[in-house]
Design a protein around this motif. Structure first.
Motif, PDB file in Angstrom:
ATOM      1  N   THR A   1       0.832  -1.213   0.000  1.00 36.46           N
ATOM      2  CA  THR A   1       0.000   0.000   0.000  1.00 36.46           C
ATOM      3  C   THR A   1       0.860   1.253   0.000  1.00 36.46           C
ATOM      4  OG1 THR A   1      -1.782  -1.147   1.181  1.00 36.46           O
ATOM      5  CG2 THR A   1      -1.773   1.268   1.257  1.00 36.46           C
TER       6      THR A   1
ATOM      7  N   ARG B   1       0.868   2.349  -3.851  1.00 31.03           N
ATOM      8  CA  ARG B   1      -0.179   3.357  -3.981  1.00 31.03           C
ATOM      9  C   ARG B   1       0.303   4.756  -3.618  1.00 31.03           C
ATOM     10  NH1 ARG B   1      -6.362   3.098  -1.500  1.00 31.03           N
ATOM     11  NH2 ARG B   1      -7.032   5.111  -2.356  1.00 31.03           N
TER      12      ARG B   1
ATOM     13  N   PHE C   1       0.901  -5.421  -6.570  1.00 33.39           N
ATOM     14  CA  PHE C   1       0.259  -5.441  -5.263  1.00 33.39           C
ATOM     15  C   PHE C   1      -0.040  -6.873  -4.819  1.00 33.39           C
ATOM     16  CE2 PHE C   1      -3.146  -5.002  -2.206  1.00 33.39           C
ATOM     17  CZ  PHE C   1      -2.836  -3.837  -1.518  1.00 33.39           C
TER      18      PHE C   1
END
Length: 426
Positions: A199, A203, A314
């Motif tokens: 994450t 991201r 991911f």
């Protein structure tokens, strides 16, 4: 004239392409062997135990004269070093074959063990079993590292994934009384750490190395706190998981040396065999593996053919965390049988080194991890038999091997081109 200049150019390029790193390293170790065999020779008999209870055939211990054996092997090593030199100087490949390096390493190991065990007995089977035991969690960590880095994410958080996996396995295995559920919990713990890493790194484009280090510190502190406040206060309830039983493979487990080492193991060790093959097959023989390698090597090209780069990264980082979590479960459900504070003791970083040593290849990384486990067990064994070699020198061995690997002494080492680089779709 042009022919002469062209020949000179080719010769210059050939000279430049030769790599002298491996011959120099082999000469250095050959000199060490010669010193052991002649300058600091030891007398007596070195004995190697080759059998264990339950073997189909009981092999007699192998006893050899220490001084003469070490001297003879040292001369063999010197000859192999000269052969490596000649291959680089006159051979077409300009590099030392890996098989020659492997033979050299085995001969050097035998020579060293013979010298170190003068007047003593080394249980060869026990040495190999202990090396496999210490190498098993490293293999799972290394396989997780290979998947993550092949996808383009440097998984420095392997230490945290191993540690939280060990903690989760201990707690869930103790509360439920089911080691299988403890194993599942360990995978979930590894995935949790991996998802946090993914994450922030994918991201939010935070530096992957920094995130990994922070996660390692966080998991170390959290598990240490919970161990003191929860597990120690009621160890029977929270920190006494049932271990996986040893499951001998009928027939194969009775083969001397090989059987006890490979086929008298628990389910987690057998899972290690399957995982190493499965990761290799998946990465290099399936569409999934092609996509993973594509996003790790050239994410822009992968994006142009319709691969969702960040999504692929991911979920593969999560998969890597699950595999590393199994390595953590090995501590509490197999080897130790309980969770202790900071019990992984830096093994996540050794696993990361195995990834580099194995050149981001799952099978090579597996053998590198097992080599590190063997080296760690070897220093313990030498301390038990009273070897004159200080144990601190043996503890350095995995790290020395890693330095050699990074320096290119065991072949060119190149990480995936997009490893550690975030992908921002334009």
């Amino acid at each position: 004239m042009s022919s002469v200049s062209g020949t000179a150019t080719v010769s210059a390029r050939t000279a430049v392409s030769r790599s002298w790193k491996a011959p120099i390293a082999l000469y250095a170790f050959a000199v060490i062997a010669l010193v052991l065999g002649f300058a600091v020779a030891r007398t007596g008999t070195s004995t190697f135990g080759l059998t264990t209870p339950g073997d189909l055939v009981a092999l007699a211990p192998l006893a050899v004269p220490t001084g003469g054996t070490v001297a003879a092997l040292a001369l063999v090593l010197a000859g192999l070093a000269v052969a490596a030199h000649a291959l680089v100087l006159f051979g077409a490949g300009r590099r030392v074959p890996r098989r020659l390096v492997a033979v050299f390493a085995i001969v050097f190991l035998v020579a060293f063990l013979t010298w170190a065990s003068a007047g003593r007995t080394i249980p060869v089977t026990g040495l190999l079993i202990g090396g496999l035991a210490l190498g098993t969690p490293l293999v799972f960590g290394a396989l997780g590292g290979v998947i993550g880095e092949r996808a383009g994410v440097v998984n420095v958080a392997l230490e945290g994934q191993l540690l939280l996996g060990a903690f989760s396995a201990a707690v869930v295995g103790s509360v439920t009384g089911q080691p299988v559920l403890g194993l599942v919990a360990a995978m979930a713990g590894g995935v949790l750490v991996a998802l946090i890493l993914a994450t922030f790194a994918i991201r939010y484009v935070v530096d992957q190395v920094i995130v990994g280090i922070v996660l390692n510190v966080l998991v170390t502190g959290l598990t240490g706190f919970l161990y003191v406040k929860v597990l120690k206060s009621d160890a029977d309830l929270f920190n006494a998981p049932d271990r996986f039983p040893v499951l001998p493979v009928p027939g194969l487990s009775a083969i001397p040396i090989v059987g006890p080492v490979l086929f008298r193991q628990t389910i987690i060790v057998y899972l290690m065999y399957v995982a190493a093959f499965a990761v290799w097959f998946g990465l290099f023989r399936t569409r999934w593996g092609l996509r993973v390698r594509a996003v790790g090597e050239h994410p822009t090209a992968a994006d142009t053919v319709g691969i969702d780069v960040n999504r692929t990264r991911f979920w593969n980082v999560a998969l890597a965390g699950a595999i590393a979590g199994v390595g953590g479960a090995y501590f509490t459900l197999d080897s130790v049988g309980a969770f202790t504070k900071e019990m992984t003791n830096g093994m996540g970083f050794i696993a990361l080194a195995a990834v580099i040593f194995g050149r981001w290849h799952p099978i090579r990384a597996t053998f590198a991890a097992l080599l590190f486990g063997f080296a760690t067990n070897l220093q313990s064994m030498l301390g038990i038999i009273g070897s004159p070699v200080p144990s601190e020198f043996m503890l350095m061995l995995p790290y020395v091997i890693t330095v050699f690997a990074v320096a290119g002494l065991v072949g060119r080492s190149r990480a995936p081109a997009a490893g550690g680089k975030p992908y921002l779709k334009s």
